[in-house]
Design a protein around this motif. Structure first.
Motif, short mmCIF file in Angstrom:
data_model
loop_
_atom_site.label_atom_id
_atom_site.label_comp_id
_atom_site.label_asym_id
_atom_site.label_seq_id
_atom_site.Cartn_x
_atom_site.Cartn_y
_atom_site.Cartn_z
N SER A 150 0.83 -1.20 0.00
CA SER A 150 0.00 0.00 0.00
C SER A 150 0.87 1.25 0.00
CB SER A 150 -0.96 0.01 1.19
OG SER A 150 -0.25 -0.12 2.40
N ARG A 151 0.29 2.31 -0.58
CA ARG A 151 0.96 3.60 -0.70
C ARG A 151 -0.08 4.66 -0.41
NH1 ARG A 151 0.98 7.75 -3.99
NH2 ARG A 151 -0.63 6.79 -5.23
N LYS A 152 0.26 5.61 0.47
CA LYS A 152 -0.65 6.71 0.77
C LYS A 152 -0.68 7.69 -0.40
CE LYS A 152 -0.16 6.47 5.74
NZ LYS A 152 0.24 7.15 6.96
N ALA A 153 -1.70 8.52 -0.45
CA ALA A 153 -1.81 9.54 -1.50
C ALA A 153 -0.61 10.47 -1.43
CB ALA A 153 -3.10 10.33 -1.34
N GLY A 154 0.02 10.71 -2.58
CA GLY A 154 1.16 11.62 -2.65
C GLY A 154 2.44 11.07 -2.04
N ALA A 155 2.50 9.76 -1.79
CA ALA A 155 3.67 9.17 -1.14
C ALA A 155 4.78 8.80 -2.11
CB ALA A 155 3.26 7.94 -0.34
N GLY A 156 4.63 9.15 -3.38
CA GLY A 156 5.69 8.89 -4.35
C GLY A 156 5.29 7.86 -5.38
N PRO A 157 6.03 7.82 -6.49
CA PRO A 157 5.73 6.88 -7.57
C PRO A 157 6.22 5.47 -7.24
CG PRO A 157 7.62 8.20 -8.15
CD PRO A 157 7.12 8.73 -6.84
N VAL A 158 5.37 4.48 -7.50
CA VAL A 158 5.71 3.10 -7.19
C VAL A 158 5.45 2.22 -8.41
CG1 VAL A 158 5.12 1.10 -5.75
CG2 VAL A 158 5.16 3.39 -4.75
N SER A 159 6.44 1.41 -8.77
CA SER A 159 6.29 0.40 -9.82
C SER A 159 6.98 -0.86 -9.32
CB SER A 159 6.92 0.88 -11.13
OG SER A 159 6.84 -0.12 -12.12
N ILE A 160 6.19 -1.88 -9.01
CA ILE A 160 6.71 -3.11 -8.41
C ILE A 160 7.02 -4.13 -9.50
CG2 ILE A 160 6.19 -5.01 -6.82
CD1 ILE A 160 6.52 -2.22 -5.50
#
Length: 187
Positions: free
Chosen positions: A163-173
């Protein structure tokens, strides 16, 4: 998703564009050709540098609009995101202990990611354990990176949720691996 008005979607304020093919090859009603998204011969998108336009309806009020997904920025400032992987039967009838989760990601910039492992105990009650790490760097060069999340959980059918909070940065798994052990039981 970004909401766009009709005039933003069609630069000339009306008309159509060519169905597929090159951008600017349409036959709009105005002097400026309409925006068209290039497609390959097989119907797929030609490149990730273009927007994906999606018709959408607001749940509050029922207004419709055209939304756009941008492949150039994976940091959504408005909405949090999460993904849950399937529950794993490591060895049926035996309780695994998860000690670490290894996440391989593409470096798109600095982001904060939370990994939660959940499962059930002997009584069927849900148990969970979480760890939060900062991944990526300001270099954002698209290289692959690895982050280790130290999680201690003994439970049946463990399931990973990222999970990632709003505005917590770009994520690509790229990949996620659970590391641990299974209890030794003699039958």
């Amino acid at each position: 998703m970004t909401q766009m008005t009709r005039n933003q979607f069609l630069p000339d304020g009306g008309g159509g564009g060519g169905g597929g093919g090159r951008t600017g090859g349409g036959s709009g009603t105005g002097g400026t050709p309409a925006t068209a998204v290039p497609f390959l011969e097989n119907g797929g998108f030609a490149a990730t540098a273009y927007f994906l336009f999606v018709p959408a309806v607001l749940s509050a009020g029922g207004n419709s609009f055209i939304g756009a997904f941008s492949a150039s920025n994976y940091n959504d400032p408005n909405d949090a995101s999460s993904y849950s992987y399937r529950m794993e039967d490591v060895i049926v009838g035996r309780m695994p202990t998860v000690r670490r989760v290894i996440v391989v990601y593409r470096n798109l910039g600095v982001a904060t990611l939370t990994v939660t492992v959940s499962g059930t105990d002997d009584n069927g009650a849900v148990q969970s354990s979480s760890d939060t790490n900062t991944i990526g760097s300001s270099l954002a060069d698209g290289s692959l990176g690895t982050s280790f999340f130290d999680i201690q959980l003994a439970a049946y059918r463990p399931q990973i949720t990222l999970s990632r909070k709003a505005g917590a940065g770009p994520v690509s798994i790229i990949s996620v691996t659970m590391v641990g052990e299974v209890e030794d039981v003699s039958l």
